[in-house]
Write an enzyme that holds these catalytic residues in place. Structure first.
Site, PDB file in Angstrom:
ATOM      1  N   THR A 186      44.054  44.317  31.915  1.00  0.00           N
ATOM      2  CA  THR A 186      43.175  44.894  32.935  1.00  0.00           C
ATOM      3  C   THR A 186      43.841  46.180  33.428  1.00  0.00           C
ATOM      4  O   THR A 186      45.047  46.367  33.239  1.00  0.00           O
ATOM      5  CB  THR A 186      42.977  43.939  34.134  1.00  0.00           C
ATOM      6  OG1 THR A 186      44.256  43.749  34.735  1.00  0.00           O
ATOM      7  CG2 THR A 186      42.419  42.603  33.708  1.00  0.00           C
ATOM      8  N   GLU A 331      38.299  39.881  31.724  1.00  0.00           N
ATOM      9  CA  GLU A 331      38.591  38.448  31.775  1.00  0.00           C
ATOM     10  C   GLU A 331      37.473  37.605  31.174  1.00  0.00           C
ATOM     11  O   GLU A 331      37.573  36.399  31.059  1.00  0.00           O
ATOM     12  CB  GLU A 331      38.802  38.010  33.235  1.00  0.00           C
ATOM     13  CG  GLU A 331      40.117  38.464  33.852  1.00  0.00           C
ATOM     14  CD  GLU A 331      40.037  39.838  34.507  1.00  0.00           C
ATOM     15  OE1 GLU A 331      39.139  40.629  34.148  1.00  0.00           O
ATOM     16  OE2 GLU A 331      40.889  40.112  35.375  1.00  0.00           O
ATOM     17  N   LYS A 444      32.508  46.953  55.914  1.00  0.00           N
ATOM     18  CA  LYS A 444      32.143  46.051  57.013  1.00  0.00           C
ATOM     19  C   LYS A 444      31.995  46.850  58.285  1.00  0.00           C
ATOM     20  O   LYS A 444      32.965  47.302  58.870  1.00  0.00           O
ATOM     21  CB  LYS A 444      33.223  44.984  57.195  1.00  0.00           C
ATOM     22  CG  LYS A 444      32.940  43.753  56.382  1.00  0.00           C
ATOM     23  CD  LYS A 444      33.898  42.650  56.758  1.00  0.00           C
ATOM     24  CE  LYS A 444      34.117  41.774  55.535  1.00  0.00           C
ATOM     25  NZ  LYS A 444      35.413  41.135  55.504  1.00  0.00           N
ATOM     26  N   TRP A 449      27.845  43.627  56.621  1.00  0.00           N
ATOM     27  CA  TRP A 449      28.237  44.222  55.347  1.00  0.00           C
ATOM     28  C   TRP A 449      27.208  45.242  54.891  1.00  0.00           C
ATOM     29  O   TRP A 449      26.011  45.013  54.982  1.00  0.00           O
ATOM     30  CB  TRP A 449      28.372  43.149  54.264  1.00  0.00           C
ATOM     31  CG  TRP A 449      29.571  42.274  54.461  1.00  0.00           C
ATOM     32  CD1 TRP A 449      30.233  42.074  55.625  1.00  0.00           C
ATOM     33  CD2 TRP A 449      30.225  41.494  53.473  1.00  0.00           C
ATOM     34  NE1 TRP A 449      31.276  41.200  55.429  1.00  0.00           N
ATOM     35  CE2 TRP A 449      31.290  40.829  54.114  1.00  0.00           C
ATOM     36  CE3 TRP A 449      30.029  41.291  52.106  1.00  0.00           C
ATOM     37  CZ2 TRP A 449      32.153  39.975  53.442  1.00  0.00           C
ATOM     38  CZ3 TRP A 449      30.886  40.432  51.441  1.00  0.00           C
ATOM     39  CH2 TRP A 449      31.940  39.788  52.100  1.00  0.00           C
TER      40      TRP A 449
HETATM   41  P1  ADP Z   1      39.058  46.827  34.641  1.00  0.00           P
HETATM   42  O1  ADP Z   1      39.277  45.526  35.349  1.00  0.00           O
HETATM   43  O2  ADP Z   1      40.023  47.120  33.592  1.00  0.00           O
HETATM   44  O3  ADP Z   1      38.690  47.961  35.536  1.00  0.00           O
HETATM   45  P2  ADP Z   1      36.735  45.584  33.693  1.00  0.00           P
HETATM   46  O4  ADP Z   1      35.739  46.094  32.723  1.00  0.00           O
HETATM   47  O5  ADP Z   1      37.364  44.307  33.414  1.00  0.00           O
HETATM   48  O6  ADP Z   1      37.741  46.699  33.785  1.00  0.00           O
HETATM   49  O7  ADP Z   1      36.100  45.583  35.142  1.00  0.00           O
HETATM   50  C1  ADP Z   1      35.275  44.555  35.526  1.00  0.00           C
HETATM   51  C2  ADP Z   1      34.591  44.912  36.800  1.00  0.00           C
HETATM   52  O8  ADP Z   1      33.742  46.043  36.612  1.00  0.00           O
HETATM   53  C3  ADP Z   1      33.659  43.847  37.303  1.00  0.00           C
HETATM   54  O9  ADP Z   1      34.344  42.831  37.982  1.00  0.00           O
HETATM   55  C4  ADP Z   1      32.741  44.649  38.214  1.00  0.00           C
HETATM   56  O10 ADP Z   1      33.326  44.921  39.463  1.00  0.00           O
HETATM   57  C5  ADP Z   1      32.615  45.948  37.474  1.00  0.00           C
HETATM   58  N1  ADP Z   1      31.379  45.929  36.689  1.00  0.00           N
HETATM   59  C6  ADP Z   1      31.231  45.664  35.385  1.00  0.00           C
HETATM   60  N2  ADP Z   1      29.939  45.760  35.027  1.00  0.00           N
HETATM   61  C7  ADP Z   1      29.241  46.108  36.129  1.00  0.00           C
HETATM   62  C8  ADP Z   1      27.869  46.357  36.433  1.00  0.00           C
HETATM   63  N3  ADP Z   1      26.939  46.303  35.499  1.00  0.00           N
HETATM   64  N4  ADP Z   1      27.551  46.660  37.701  1.00  0.00           N
HETATM   65  C9  ADP Z   1      28.476  46.730  38.676  1.00  0.00           C
HETATM   66  N5  ADP Z   1      29.775  46.515  38.464  1.00  0.00           N
HETATM   67  C10 ADP Z   1      30.169  46.206  37.211  1.00  0.00           C
END
Ligand code: ADP
Length: 547
Positions: A186, A331, A444, A449
């Site tokens: 990540t 993940e 917040k 929110w």
């Molecule tokens: P990294 O953790 O390396 O930045 P990831 O691809 O694992 O990359 O990130 C996952 C996160 O990206 C998700 O938990 C979410 O917050 C965000 N995310 C992924 N797809 C979407 C989406 N379609 N809309 C909003 N947020 C998204």
């Protein structure tokens, strides 16, 4: 009584064997870092993957040994996907946009023995080579003629030299399907990156689900250009899905600017694509400026960050392309939800349709989702209640690599373990999930929110806005209030007061940002996402100072 069916393990090698046998003549086209366009077929790619597997044996790469890549989307990277996992080793794809010290940290953590890299990344390799104690050799993914004339890296190997002379026949071993096949870290915006280790089984199950019509929905009639990089969560599984269904693949290499992408899409008659919103923004801007269209592209999957309404509409109305919103994370291999329509949507058009398509979608079989309140109890699916989004399934992480058994999961009252995503979401009665925020990005205001994603979405529908980030900043009365950070489109002007007026009537008054600031650029992280933490640091006292 046990079932009496063949006990064939779910292995990644079976995908490329299938593609070579049943879709053998289908092409894989790559724009190389050397500058030219390379073409091969699944049959040829399989033969080269077998030669590479022999070469890896010759280099002493054993079972479960880690082999790293620092590479763009291209056929050599795909050969590594299949050769490394196929022979029972583990492919560690590294995001080259990580800082060099993070790259050497993940190489050390994964204990990578070999690092394969595209020539573009030679400067990074030169910077980190000495600090990578586990690495026995760095392999430049090119031929002899393009090897760097001079380099500070000792004993650098040449990819094509390794393959030369190796046999194109390799007997892929029958492995335990639960063995590790690949890993990805990540991006680690806070603390060190965390390693996620996929297995053959999790990858194949994810591939089946991703290939479903209401998944990524790719087929043998598709020509797919994955803009999403192979160094980030296996390009959302596309190198596997394409092999499973027999789709032609078009790899863009390092040329991800609007002009290069549009040329390749047109030249190769691409029908479908996938990528994060920021890349599409570049392509759409270029097309708008040059009055261009797509002749064959009709679908693109968009995820990694929220798909803005303005982009959804531009794709549909100006380019006749359906943007399919999907959500997932490293993940989760990464697919969790896809926004495909149901029969009940009938011929929904216009606003109603865009409202649905703007959501992150419904869970694909294999993944279950739920939202919970602070007490851990499940919240209703009414489209209003929002809470922490939890997930579970056979391609969802159970434990991070080298986490010393630390358990990232939470167990509910029924004893079922779930992975907390760190996202905050609502779920409609019919299962459509919508992310309202990353929990760390939630604003917040006086205990209420405000969804930063809703505000960004709205801001992006203003014709002068190129990028928008809404962040919570300190406020003397309300603790926190929204501040809107904007990048203007080139040559278009808009003032803060006009932007704030633009929100009136579209969202509740108390949700309208307190102020707007214009910046030249919004910082992006290694996966192309806006780094709101950096903006929060920069503008933390903005409203206090304004008072
Ligand atoms: P990294 O953790 O390396 O930045 P990831 O691809 O694992 O990359 O990130 C996952 C996160 O990206 C998700 O938990 C979410 O917050 C965000 N995310 C992924 N797809 C979407 C989406 N379609 N809309 C909003 N947020 C998204």
């Amino acid at each position: 009584m046990l079932g009496l069916m063949q006990d064939v393990p779910l292995l990644i090698s079976s995908l490329i064997v299938h593609a070579a046998r049943h879709h053998g003549d289908v092409e894989i086209v790559s724009r190389r870092v050397e500058g030219d366009i390379h073409r091969c077929t699944y049959h040829e790619l399989h033969r080269r993957a077998q030669r590479l597997a022999h070469a890896l044996d010759a280099l002493g790469v054993g079972s479960s040994a880690r082999v790293a890549t620092l590479a763009w989307n291209g056929y050599r990277h795909m050969e590594l996907y299949y050769a490394v996992a196929g022979k029972g080793a583990v492919l560690h794809t590294i995001n080259p946009r990580l800082a060099p010290d993070q790259i050497s940290w993940v190489i050390g953590d994964a204990q990578d023995g070999l690092v394969f890299f595209d020539l573009t990344f030679l400067p990074i390799i030169e910077k980190i080579a000495l600090s990578c104690k586990t690495v026995k050799a760095f392999v430049a993914m090119t031929d002899r003629a393009h090897m760097p004339a001079t380099t500070s890296v000792t004993g650098m190997l040449c990819y094509e030299d390794l393959l030369a002379g190796q046999s194109g026949h390799y007997v892929w071993p029958v492995l335990d399907e639960n063995l590790a096949s690949s890993m990805c870290y990540t991006s680690g915006t806070t603390g060190n990156p965390k390693g996620v280790v996929y297995s053959h089984r999790s990858t194949i199950l994810h591939t089946f689900a991703a290939a479903l019509p209401d998944g990524l929905g790719f087929s043998a009639r598709d020509v797919i250009l994955p803009v999403v990089p192979m160094f980030h969560v296996n390009a959302w599984g596309i190198p596997y899905v394409a092999a499973m269904v027999g789709a032609k693949l078009v790899f863009p290499g390092s040329a991800l600017d609007g002009k290069s992408l549009h040329e390749l899409i047109e030249a190769e008659k691409v029908t479908a694509s996938a990528g994060v919103p920021t890349v599409w923004q570049g392509l759409l801007n270029y097309m708008e400026q040059n009055d261009l269209h797509f002749s064959t592209m009709r679908r693109t999957v968009i995820g990694g960050a929220a798909l803005p309404q303005a982009m959804l509409r531009a794709f549909a109305e100006r380019y006749d392309v359906t943007a399919i919103h999907a959500w997932g994370m490293t993940e989760m291999s990464p697919l969790g939800t896809v926004c495909a329509l149901r029969a009940t949507h009938g011929d929904a058009k216009g606003e109603a349709l865009y409202r649905v398509r703007g959501k992150q979608g419904r869970a694909i079989f294999g993944v279950d989702i739920k939202i919970v309140g602070p007490d851990g109890n499940e919240l209703p699916w009414d489209g209003v209640a929002f809470g922490d989004l939890l997930v579970r399934g056979p391609w969802v992480v159970r434990e991070y690599f080298h986490a010393s058994g630390e358990n990232p999961l939470v167990t509910d009252a029924d004893g079922v373990a779930w992975f907390p995503t760190g996202d905050v979401a609502t779920i409609e009665a019919d299962g459509y999930m919508q992310i309202t925020d990353r929990s760390k990005d939630v604003i917040k205001s006086g205990g209420e929110w405000i969804s930063s994603i809703d505000i960004e979405n709205l801001a992006l529908s203003h014709p002068a806005v190129a990028m928008a980030a809404c962040i919570g900043v300190k406020h003397p009365k309300w603790d926190e209030r929204p501040l809107l950070v904007l990048v203007r489109k080139p040559g278009v002007d808009v003032e803060g007061a006009e932007m704030l007026r633009f929100f009136e009537g579209s969202i509740a008054k108390w949700q309208i940002p307190d102020d707007v600031v214009f910046v030249d650029a919004i910082p992006l992280g290694a996966t192309g996402k806006m780094q709101k933490n950096k903006l929060r640091e920069r503008f933390r006292d903005h409203l206090l100072q304004a008072k």
